[in-house]
Design a protein around this motif. Structure first.
Motif, PDB file in Angstrom:
ATOM      1  N   ASN A 116       0.814  -1.222   0.000  1.00 50.68           N
ATOM      2  CA  ASN A 116       0.000   0.000   0.000  1.00 50.68           C
ATOM      3  C   ASN A 116       0.845   1.268   0.000  1.00 50.68           C
ATOM      4  N   ASN A 117       2.141   1.110  -0.295  1.00 45.58           N
ATOM      5  CA  ASN A 117       3.057   2.244  -0.409  1.00 45.58           C
ATOM      6  C   ASN A 117       3.068   3.095   0.868  1.00 45.58           C
ATOM      7  N   LEU A 118       3.125   2.416   1.997  1.00 47.11           N
ATOM      8  CA  LEU A 118       3.200   3.080   3.299  1.00 47.11           C
ATOM      9  C   LEU A 118       4.543   2.792   3.953  1.00 47.11           C
ATOM     10  N   ARG A 119       4.951   3.680   4.838  1.00 46.55           N
ATOM     11  CA  ARG A 119       6.144   3.438   5.650  1.00 46.55           C
ATOM     12  C   ARG A 119       5.693   3.216   7.082  1.00 46.55           C
ATOM     13  N   VAL A 120       6.157   2.136   7.695  1.00 47.38           N
ATOM     14  CA  VAL A 120       5.784   1.856   9.082  1.00 47.38           C
ATOM     15  C   VAL A 120       7.035   1.795   9.953  1.00 47.38           C
ATOM     16  N   THR A 121       6.843   2.157  11.212  1.00 43.70           N
ATOM     17  CA  THR A 121       7.891   2.040  12.224  1.00 43.70           C
ATOM     18  C   THR A 121       7.295   1.316  13.414  1.00 43.70           C
ATOM     19  N   PHE A 122       8.101   0.497  14.076  1.00 41.90           N
ATOM     20  CA  PHE A 122       7.591  -0.354  15.142  1.00 41.90           C
ATOM     21  C   PHE A 122       7.870   0.216  16.529  1.00 41.90           C
ATOM     22  N   VAL A 123       6.821   0.123  17.342  1.00 45.23           N
ATOM     23  CA  VAL A 123       6.891   0.522  18.742  1.00 45.23           C
ATOM     24  C   VAL A 123       6.573  -0.699  19.595  1.00 45.23           C
ATOM     25  N   SER A 124       7.488  -1.050  20.478  1.00 47.54           N
ATOM     26  CA  SER A 124       7.268  -2.141  21.420  1.00 47.54           C
ATOM     27  C   SER A 124       6.785  -1.514  22.728  1.00 47.54           C
ATOM     28  N   GLU A 179      14.827  11.841  12.687  1.00 52.06           N
ATOM     29  CA  GLU A 179      14.292  10.980  11.639  1.00 52.06           C
ATOM     30  C   GLU A 179      14.254  11.701  10.294  1.00 52.06           C
ATOM     31  N   SER A 180      14.011  13.000  10.322  1.00 51.28           N
ATOM     32  CA  SER A 180      14.046  13.779   9.086  1.00 51.28           C
ATOM     33  C   SER A 180      15.434  13.763   8.463  1.00 51.28           C
ATOM     34  N   ALA A 181      16.465  13.604   9.340  1.00 48.02           N
ATOM     35  CA  ALA A 181      17.848  13.553   8.868  1.00 48.02           C
ATOM     36  C   ALA A 181      18.259  12.144   8.454  1.00 48.02           C
ATOM     37  N   GLY A 182      17.330  11.192   8.517  1.00 53.72           N
ATOM     38  CA  GLY A 182      17.615   9.855   8.023  1.00 53.72           C
ATOM     39  C   GLY A 182      17.748   8.769   9.065  1.00 53.72           C
ATOM     40  N   ALA A 183      17.628   9.100  10.361  1.00 56.89           N
ATOM     41  CA  ALA A 183      17.749   8.085  11.405  1.00 56.89           C
ATOM     42  C   ALA A 183      16.502   7.214  11.462  1.00 56.89           C
ATOM     43  N   HIS A 184      16.682   5.977  11.900  1.00 54.09           N
ATOM     44  CA  HIS A 184      15.575   5.040  12.049  1.00 54.09           C
ATOM     45  C   HIS A 184      15.694   4.381  13.418  1.00 54.09           C
ATOM     46  N   PHE A 185      14.598   4.440  14.170  1.00 48.87           N
ATOM     47  CA  PHE A 185      14.612   3.909  15.530  1.00 48.87           C
ATOM     48  C   PHE A 185      13.511   2.863  15.720  1.00 48.87           C
ATOM     49  N   ILE A 186      13.755   1.967  16.665  1.00 50.92           N
ATOM     50  CA  ILE A 186      12.730   1.113  17.246  1.00 50.92           C
ATOM     51  C   ILE A 186      12.485   1.653  18.642  1.00 50.92           C
ATOM     52  N   TYR A 187      11.246   1.556  19.123  1.00 52.38           N
ATOM     53  CA  TYR A 187      10.897   2.147  20.408  1.00 52.38           C
ATOM     54  C   TYR A 187      10.486   1.085  21.424  1.00 52.38           C
ATOM     55  N   ARG A 188      10.896   1.306  22.676  1.00 54.50           N
ATOM     56  CA  ARG A 188      10.417   0.496  23.813  1.00 54.50           C
ATOM     57  C   ARG A 188       9.931   1.505  24.843  1.00 54.50           C
ATOM     58  N   VAL A 189       8.607   1.607  25.005  1.00 53.30           N
ATOM     59  CA  VAL A 189       8.051   2.763  25.710  1.00 53.30           C
ATOM     60  C   VAL A 189       6.884   2.390  26.613  1.00 53.30           C
ATOM     61  N   GLY A 190       6.585   3.307  27.552  1.00 56.10           N
ATOM     62  CA  GLY A 190       5.386   3.224  28.363  1.00 56.10           C
ATOM     63  C   GLY A 190       4.202   3.832  27.624  1.00 56.10           C
ATOM     64  N   PRO A 191       3.012   3.805  28.242  1.00 59.88           N
ATOM     65  CA  PRO A 191       1.782   4.201  27.534  1.00 59.88           C
ATOM     66  C   PRO A 191       1.743   5.602  26.943  1.00 59.88           C
ATOM     67  N   PRO A 192       2.217   6.678  27.616  1.00 63.40           N
ATOM     68  CA  PRO A 192       1.936   8.009  27.070  1.00 63.40           C
ATOM     69  C   PRO A 192       2.844   8.444  25.928  1.00 63.40           C
ATOM     70  N   PHE A 193       3.899   7.698  25.650  1.00 61.74           N
ATOM     71  CA  PHE A 193       4.840   8.155  24.627  1.00 61.74           C
ATOM     72  C   PHE A 193       4.157   8.345  23.275  1.00 61.74           C
ATOM     73  N   MET A 194       3.319   7.384  22.851  1.00 63.71           N
ATOM     74  CA  MET A 194       2.723   7.501  21.529  1.00 63.71           C
ATOM     75  C   MET A 194       1.815   8.711  21.425  1.00 63.71           C
ATOM     76  N   ARG A 195       1.113   9.015  22.497  1.00 68.57           N
ATOM     77  CA  ARG A 195       0.260  10.210  22.491  1.00 68.57           C
ATOM     78  C   ARG A 195       1.081  11.455  22.174  1.00 68.57           C
ATOM     79  N   ALA A 196       2.228  11.569  22.835  1.00 69.02           N
ATOM     80  CA  ALA A 196       3.095  12.722  22.594  1.00 69.02           C
ATOM     81  C   ALA A 196       3.696  12.669  21.194  1.00 69.02           C
ATOM     82  N   ARG A 197       4.138  11.494  20.771  1.00 66.76           N
ATOM     83  CA  ARG A 197       4.860  11.386  19.492  1.00 66.76           C
ATOM     84  C   ARG A 197       3.982  11.711  18.296  1.00 66.76           C
TER      85      ARG A 197
END
Length: 479
Positions: free
Chosen positions: A107-115, A260-278
């Motif tokens: 579907n021509n999407l880019r995904v990033t994973f959050v654990s 990330e705009s500069a080209g970095a790619h991260f995986i995340y390991r986070v508590g509940p509120p991080f995604m709300r902020a991100r």
């Protein structure tokens, strides 16, 4: 046990900068590399800080296609991996990642994973983020770092100076390594310093000194400084981030977007509120009885709601005690030792009949006996927990095929996942919002025998002693 005052902990740090959610959303929208976040939630309680996002308990291609077609900046996939063995958790992370990457490519999407995992550091770490990084790299993309942000200010978990603390609800904090959560039979630990915790959990493979630290003075210096630090990461280097407030998480998000705009790619390991902020989402307002009533679309045929309690942490035990003292609910106890004995099937069917009958009269609490039965090792303890959870689910499933309760509450992370996916046979849902500020999520179930019934995901370790009483009261007043 030493306690810490927040003002004292913050004494040597600059004040927080005010950052609006709209500022983060605008930065994300302007980021040409902005992905859709696929959040693998190791129990359903990770949704308690957000609203309006799709949730899956199944990750077949058609389910991921539905979720990614909603146009949301993030989707949640309930893996329930904290209740599983390491081997099973790894397999599920592989399956979800491969399926999501395949659907995204088509579907021509880019995904990033959050654990998404526990804000008190319990769970399969480093296994899960490492597995996700493996799959990303197998699909041809590098991973610069693994960003670790367990802070959950709404529930009293904060990180300052690289050290993680747990609040007691009175304004005092203790080292998380000295908390009740660190004694977990399966995922216990001793370190409160997150760098030392990484070293502990990796068995020394990654030294504490090799962990990048985003301390509060850096976080509060602005996005450019944060991005400079993040861009040093390479080869999956762990990055631990301080956070106390929502503004800290938003400032961190701006720095991540810049990196990330500069080209970095991260995986995340986070508590509940991080995604709300991100994703730049405003803090959702708690739902009142009127909002609950509007969300309920089922034809209810009972007077009561069903409250299922499987968690054994002290917070849950206190909350359950307060609910019992408040009255207004019939209490039915599931005897764990009888569940683990031979010939328990008849016992479970008998309890299910009691639950069905009592729901006609009012609210029903179905809870496990408070004696915590553990095994000789972590694997045996997990096996016992799965057996007890299966018994609760069997009763719930029989119940919702017989009657439609006014609401269902599941207390405890593993319990919440199993009740949703197996007891209520739900595969798709949408998060409506929190029942209390930043905690205790309500879902709208989109399928299964309880479709349209409000479903409350209530973590075992959040809220004060009255939180369960208050949530039940709000739900019971809904029309």
């Amino acid at each position: 046990m030493k306690t810490f005052d927040l003002a004292e902990l913050l004494r040597d740090y600059p004040p927080e900068a005010q950052v609006g959610a709209a500022t983060v959303r605008a930065a994300a929208d302007a980021n040409p590399a902005e992905p859709v976040f696929v959040v693998l939630d190791d129990d359903p309680t990770g949704t308690q800080s957000i609203a309006g996002l799709p949730v899956l308990t199944r990750w077949e291609k058609r389910d991921l296609e539905w979720a990614l077609a909603q146009g949301s900046p993030a989707i949640y996939v309930m893996t329930n991996s904290r209740s599983l063995s390491a081997a099973d958790a790894e397999r599920i992370n592989i399956d979800v990642a491969d399926a999501a990457l395949a659907v995204a490519r088509e579907n021509n999407l880019r995904v990033t994973f959050v654990s998404r995992s526990d804000s008190t550091l319990r769970g399969h770490f480093p296994l899960e983020p490492d597995t996700l990084a493996d799959r990303v790299e197998a699909h041809g993309e590098g991973v610069n770092g693994i960003i670790i942000v367990p802070a959950f200010g709404d529930a009293g978990r904060i990180t300052i100076g690289g050290v993680h603390y747990a609040g007691d609800g009175t304004g005092d904090f203790i080292l998380v390594g000295e908390s009740e959560f660190a004694d977990d039979a399966t995922f216990g630990y001793t370190s409160s310093d997150l760098g030392a915790w990484v070293e502990e959990k990796t068995g020394g493979r990654i030294a504490a000194g090799d962990v990048i630290r985003l301390t509060l003075d850096t976080i509060r210096s602005g996005a450019k400084r944060i991005a400079e630090v993040l861009l040093r990461a390479d080869h999956r280097q762990p990055i631990v981030a301080d956070a106390v407030t929502e503004n800290d998480l938003r400032q961190l998000s701006l720095g991540i977007i810049e990196a990330e705009s500069a080209g970095a790619h991260f995986i995340y390991r986070v508590g509940p509120p991080f995604m709300r902020a991100r994703i730049g989402q405003e803090v959702p307002r708690p739902l009142d009885a009127a909002a609950v009533g509007r969300a309920c679309t089922a034809a209810v045929d009972t007077l009561g709601g069903l409250i299922v309690v499987g968690s054994h942490v002290p917070t849950t035990t206190r909350q359950l005690g307060a609910l019992m003292e408040a009255g207004g609910a019939r209490v039915i106890e599931l005897d764990v030792r009888r569940v683990l004995s031979e010939g328990s099937a008849g016992y479970l069917d008998e309890l299910a009949g009691c639950v069905i009958a009592e729901l006609q009269r009012g609210n029903v609490v179905l809870h496990t006996s408070r004696e915590l039965v553990t095994g000789a090792d972590a694997e045996e303890s997990l096996s016992i927990a799965r057996s007890v959870s299966a018994a609760l689910i069997h009763i719930v499933n029989i119940t919702v095929y017989a009657v439609t309760p006014r609401f269902v509450i599941a207390k405890g992370g593993i319990t919440s996942s199993d009740v949703a996916s197996r007891g209520l046979e739900m595969t798709r849902a949408t998060v409506v919002g929190p029942m209390q500020p930043g905690i205790i999520s309500m879902w709208r179930l989109d399928d299964g025998p309880a479709a349209g019934v409000p479903y409350i995901v209530f973590a075992g370790n959040v809220g004060n002693d009255r939180s369960l009483v208050d949530v039940v009261s709000t739900l019971s007043r809904a029309q």
